[in-house]
Structure formats: C-alpha cells, structure tokens
Design an enzyme around this catalytic site. Structure first.
Site, PDB file in Angstrom:
ATOM      1  N   ASP A 219      49.357  32.677  39.051  1.00  0.00           N
ATOM      2  CA  ASP A 219      48.163  32.468  39.645  1.00  0.00           C
ATOM      3  C   ASP A 219      46.900  32.679  38.635  1.00  0.00           C
ATOM      4  O   ASP A 219      47.310  33.156  37.576  1.00  0.00           O
ATOM      5  CB  ASP A 219      48.010  33.430  41.015  1.00  0.00           C
ATOM      6  CG  ASP A 219      47.165  32.574  41.971  1.00  0.00           C
ATOM      7  OD1 ASP A 219      46.249  32.376  41.870  1.00  0.00           O
ATOM      8  OD2 ASP A 219      47.672  32.775  43.464  1.00  0.00           O
TER       9      ASP A 219
ATOM     10  N   GLY B 196      45.699  25.730  43.263  1.00  0.00           N
ATOM     11  CA  GLY B 196      44.303  24.837  43.355  1.00  0.00           C
ATOM     12  C   GLY B 196      43.524  25.111  44.307  1.00  0.00           C
ATOM     13  O   GLY B 196      43.851  26.348  45.075  1.00  0.00           O
TER      14      GLY B 196
ATOM     15  N   TYR C 135      38.668  16.955  49.465  1.00  0.00           N
ATOM     16  CA  TYR C 135      39.688  17.710  49.224  1.00  0.00           C
ATOM     17  C   TYR C 135      40.906  16.737  49.488  1.00  0.00           C
ATOM     18  O   TYR C 135      42.101  16.936  48.913  1.00  0.00           O
ATOM     19  CB  TYR C 135      39.708  19.106  50.281  1.00  0.00           C
ATOM     20  CG  TYR C 135      41.056  19.563  50.471  1.00  0.00           C
ATOM     21  CD1 TYR C 135      41.599  20.157  49.486  1.00  0.00           C
ATOM     22  CD2 TYR C 135      41.848  19.431  51.901  1.00  0.00           C
ATOM     23  CE1 TYR C 135      42.803  21.183  49.337  1.00  0.00           C
ATOM     24  CE2 TYR C 135      43.137  20.290  51.756  1.00  0.00           C
ATOM     25  CZ  TYR C 135      43.654  20.805  50.541  1.00  0.00           C
ATOM     26  OH  TYR C 135      44.993  21.439  50.654  1.00  0.00           O
TER      27      TYR C 135
ATOM     28  N   ARG D 196      43.343  21.086  68.167  1.00  0.00           N
ATOM     29  CA  ARG D 196      44.042  20.637  67.228  1.00  0.00           C
ATOM     30  C   ARG D 196      45.615  21.169  66.924  1.00  0.00           C
ATOM     31  O   ARG D 196      46.328  20.482  66.631  1.00  0.00           O
ATOM     32  CB  ARG D 196      43.230  20.669  66.142  1.00  0.00           C
ATOM     33  CG  ARG D 196      43.481  19.690  64.815  1.00  0.00           C
ATOM     34  CD  ARG D 196      42.330  19.785  63.634  1.00  0.00           C
ATOM     35  NE  ARG D 196      42.753  19.016  62.615  1.00  0.00           N
ATOM     36  CZ  ARG D 196      43.583  19.493  61.389  1.00  0.00           C
ATOM     37  NH1 ARG D 196      43.777  20.756  61.408  1.00  0.00           N
ATOM     38  NH2 ARG D 196      43.944  18.562  60.605  1.00  0.00           N
TER      39      ARG D 196
END
Length: 330
Positions: free
Chosen positions: A105, A145, A208, A246
C-alpha cells in the site's frame, strides 16, 4: 515516491472499491468459508457503524470438497491497497487458506501473521518497484487507488496510470493473472428499472467511474494482446449490513465479497467482468457473468427490511452534478 495525492486522500463514501483510502478499520468476526475465519455509506450520511465490528455475528459456510478455496494453498499473490477494508479482510481469509501474500500500500500495512504475509510500502506510479515486487507471484489482486470521486487529474494519475503500471509489471514479471477491483459506478447512470449486464455499454456516474471504465479497458487489452488473464469485479456496496434504500440492490456482504475474490482467483475464464454483489431480491445487475466464474452469493439485503424510495439513477447521489463538481480543483 510521487508527490501526487495518495490513495488516502479520497473520501471513501461508497466503498465498492475500498483500497487504502484510509477507510474506517474493521474488526469483524465474519467467516466466509469454514474452517477459516471467512465500505459504502451514502454521501454525507452519518454512519453509526464507524468503529469496531468486533461484535459482528459469525457466518459459517462449510466448504464442499471441491471448493475453490481448497486449490489455492501454497500459491503466492500480491495484494495492492492491502491496508484498506477489503484488503485487510481478504488477506486474513487468504492467509487462513494457506496463500502466501505480498501486501502493499502507499501507507504502512500491518502483517496478518509473521510467516506468510510480507508487507511493503510502494507507490502505484513506481513501475520498476512493482515489477520487482511481482516477481515470482502467481497473481495480483489490484485494490489500490483512489476509492471515490476526486479531481479528474488525480483519478487519471492514480487509478488509470497506476492500473496500467500494475498490468505492465505483471506482464514483465510473468504473472499469470490480475484480479482488478472495478466498481458498480461504471454503470451508475442507468435507470433503476434497467437490469444491467456486464456486456452493456458503460455509463459511469462520475469521473471515478470513468477511471474504472479505463481500468477495465486496460484489463481487456492486456488479456487480448498480451495473454495476461484479467478478471474484473464491479464491486457493490461493501458493508456489514445494508442500511439505505440504494443498498437494497447494491449491497455486498463481507462473506460474499470474499467468495467473489476467490472465484476470480480460481476461475478457468481467461478474461471476465462481473458484478460482485450479494444475492439481493431487489437487483439492478445481472449475475450471470458471476455465475460463469463460479461466484454464487448467499446473502440478501431484503432480510433487513429497509424502507424508503431509491433515487434515480442507479448511482443515486453519486450521480448528481454536485458530487463531481464539488471535488474538482479550480
């Protein structure tokens, strides 16, 4: 090291692609596949679940003899974004299954154990370092990322160029497969009454999502042109349990997430793209592609009886203009 914003600079609000973005740490007791011990809030929504998940229930699924997890002991995999929510939980499971890990990382990574998890700090923009790190690995799980909407230039540098470096380092090192953490946000502009399959055109709900579309395209290129096996997971809302309207359709449980990654690691498919989402009764995404790679989710958000109406389109609040514009630099 590059001076660009690290993966820790993006706000991890819908944790479909959690990856070293300094997300909240988890202390779950979830078992995805016995005998081993098996992020995504709506934006600006207070999340009472911040903190430890040490009291979470334990789910146990006894594997059958031909369970794919029984085939991965002794192999070596590199995990980028290893300090993120999914990275920590997945590495714990893989070590329990006997997988040798190299965990990396842009920030310090805590080893799962002292024997089979070699940890290192590395930048996705350092192709030379990645190539050396991948040497001798059987595969790479690319979680690293920026994990949410950000300025386009940062997303292009970290998520697009960084993913290119991972794939190119894998090619140079002779790695067999790259498992790529994509996101459901690549199709977030479809309406909620559309059942989307992995072969339909991308309709990202922000920059994104655009960066993840580019990552998927790079995976396709490296499979077709350079014979590198690539499996892309369009990760749903990775949560201990669903809590918003959602998430009735987008929820990905912890144990189903582990099962999705193991399927991606072990499938006979050379290239595939599939939605990593639980077996929710309310569904926006066709799960056929996942079935082809051996992913069979078990959990259903309907068990939580969450009330309320969803917001159009599928990306919900992530698809609003302000969600992108507010994150742009002047």
């Amino acid at each position: 090291m590059s001076t660009r914003p690290t993966a820790g600079s993006g706000r991890a609000t819908d944790s479909e692609a959690v990856c070293g973005a300094r997300p909240r740490e988890i202390g779950i007791a979830v078992t995805a596949l016995s005998p081993r011990a098996a992020p995504s809030s709506e934006p600006n929504r207070p999340d009472p679940r911040l903190g430890s998940y040490s009291d979470a229930p334990v789910h146990v699924v006894t594997p059958c003899q031909d369970d794919p997890v029984n085939t991965i002991a002794g192999i070596r995999w590199v995990v980028t974004g290893a300090a993120g929510n999914i990275g920590v939980a997945l590495r714990r499971e893989l070590r329990a299954a006997g997988v040798e890990l190299v965990s990396t990382d842009v920030r310090d990574v805590e080893a799962i154990d002292g024997t089979g998890d070699r940890v290192t700090v590395a930048d996705l923009l350092d192709l030379t370092a990645l190539t050396a790190m991948f040497d001798g690995a059987d595969g790479v799980i690319h979680l690293g990322g920026l994990s949410d909407e950000a300025d386009f230039h940062d997303l292009a540098e970290v998520n697009v160029v960084g993913t290119y470096h991972v794939l190119e380092a894998a090619r140079r090192s002779g790695v067999r497969r790259v498992v790529y953490a994509s996101s459901n946000r690549v199709t977030g502009m479809y309406s909620t009454d559309t059942l989307v399959d992995a072969d339909m055109p991308a309709r990202p709900d922000g920059f994104y999502g655009v960066s993840k579309v580019a990552g998927e395209a790079l995976c396709r290129l490296y499979s077709d042109k350079f014979d590198l096996s690539t499996i892309a997971l369009r990760i749903g809302s990775y949560e201990q349990q669903p809590s918003t309207p959602r998430e009735r359709a987008t929820w990905l449980s912890h144990r189903d997430a582990i099962a999705a990654f193991i399927a991606a690691m072990t499938t006979d498919e050379h290239h595939a793209v599939f939605y990593a989402v639980s077996a929710n009764s309310e569904s926006w995404w066709d799960r056929t592609a996942g079935e082809r790679v051996g992913f069979r989710p078990m959990d259903d958000a309907a068990d939580w009886n969450i009330p309320g109406d969803t917001i159009e389109p599928q990306g919900g609040p992530f698809a609003t203009p302000s969600y992108s514009l507010d994150r742009m630099r002047d």
